[in-house]
Design an enzyme around this catalytic site. Structure first.
Site, PDB file in Angstrom:
ATOM      1  N   PHE A   5       0.841  -1.205   0.000  1.00 21.68           N
ATOM      2  CA  PHE A   5       0.000   0.000   0.000  1.00 21.68           C
ATOM      3  C   PHE A   5       0.870   1.248   0.000  1.00 21.68           C
ATOM      4  O   PHE A   5       0.699   2.145   0.804  1.00 21.68           O
ATOM      5  CB  PHE A   5      -1.000  -0.005   1.177  1.00 21.68           C
ATOM      6  CG  PHE A   5      -2.025  -1.086   1.029  1.00 21.68           C
ATOM      7  CD1 PHE A   5      -3.222  -0.843   0.362  1.00 21.68           C
ATOM      8  CD2 PHE A   5      -1.774  -2.357   1.492  1.00 21.68           C
ATOM      9  CE1 PHE A   5      -4.151  -1.858   0.181  1.00 21.68           C
ATOM     10  CE2 PHE A   5      -2.691  -3.387   1.319  1.00 21.68           C
ATOM     11  CZ  PHE A   5      -3.882  -3.139   0.663  1.00 21.68           C
ATOM     12  N   HIS A   6       1.835   1.232  -0.909  1.00 24.44           N
ATOM     13  CA  HIS A   6       2.662   2.415  -1.102  1.00 24.44           C
ATOM     14  C   HIS A   6       3.320   2.354  -2.483  1.00 24.44           C
ATOM     15  O   HIS A   6       3.294   1.308  -3.146  1.00 24.44           O
ATOM     16  CB  HIS A   6       3.727   2.532   0.001  1.00 24.44           C
ATOM     17  CG  HIS A   6       4.713   1.413   0.028  1.00 24.44           C
ATOM     18  ND1 HIS A   6       4.673   0.392   0.950  1.00 24.44           N
ATOM     19  CD2 HIS A   6       5.777   1.142  -0.773  1.00 24.44           C
ATOM     20  CE1 HIS A   6       5.661  -0.445   0.730  1.00 24.44           C
ATOM     21  NE2 HIS A   6       6.346  -0.027  -0.310  1.00 24.44           N
ATOM     22  N   ALA A   7       3.890   3.472  -2.885  1.00 24.65           N
ATOM     23  CA  ALA A   7       4.730   3.536  -4.089  1.00 24.65           C
ATOM     24  C   ALA A   7       6.051   4.166  -3.654  1.00 24.65           C
ATOM     25  O   ALA A   7       6.197   4.583  -2.495  1.00 24.65           O
ATOM     26  CB  ALA A   7       4.050   4.374  -5.168  1.00 24.65           C
TER      27      ALA A   7
END
Ligand code: TYD
Length: 134
Positions: free
Chosen positions: A51-53
């Site tokens: 749940f991140h970039a």
């Protein structure tokens, strides 16, 4: 360079003696110099991670044992990959949102990364991610 892509690594050996996969810099199509290696394991099946970039970081994910599913998002495109083969890697470029789910009980996910750990390289807010992609 693609935003994400499955790499098929070399595989030395056979059913009788087992297999060995070697990843060597400047050979094997590795698209970056490896500065960090980490692995994720003992993840309960109902837990979703990621749940991140990343702003700059590039990574290759290899499921060494068991299986895990990876959802990647770039712009309007969403793709799901099942990683269950240690001779395969999922390359994830910078500015790609990733979610990891359905870890099998024995899953070990190895990550090769293009840089050392830097919290300020993370984009953890999905709206901010969409803004940065434009
Ligand atoms: P994070 O990347 O958010 O894990 P995931 O995407 O798998 O859920 O990292 C989890 C925690 O571990 C966070 O507090 C940062 C820390 N961490 C390090 O200290 N070094 C590292 O190389 C990584 C990847 C994470």
């Amino acid at each position: 360079m693609n935003s994400f892509e499955i790499y098929n690594f070399n595989k030395i050996g056979n059913l009788e003696i087992g297999y060995l996969t070697a990843l060597e810099e400047k050979k094997d199509r590795l698209p970056f110099e490896i500065k960090r290696v980490y692995y994720i394991y003992n993840v309960p099946n109902q837990v979703n991670r990621g749940f991140h970039a990343h702003k700059k970081l590039k990574q290759i994910l290899i499921c060494l044992n068991g299986s895990v599913e990876i959802r990647v998002k770039k712009g309007d495109v969403t793709e799901n990959f099942l990683l269950d083969d240690p001779a395969q890697g999922l390359f994830i470029n910078d500015l790609v949102w990733r979610e990891m789910y359905n870890f099998s009980n024995n899953a070990v996910l190895l990550v090769l990364a293009s840089d050392i750990y830097k919290e300020d390289d993370y984009i953890r807010d999905y709206k901010e991610f969409l803004k940065l992609c434009k």
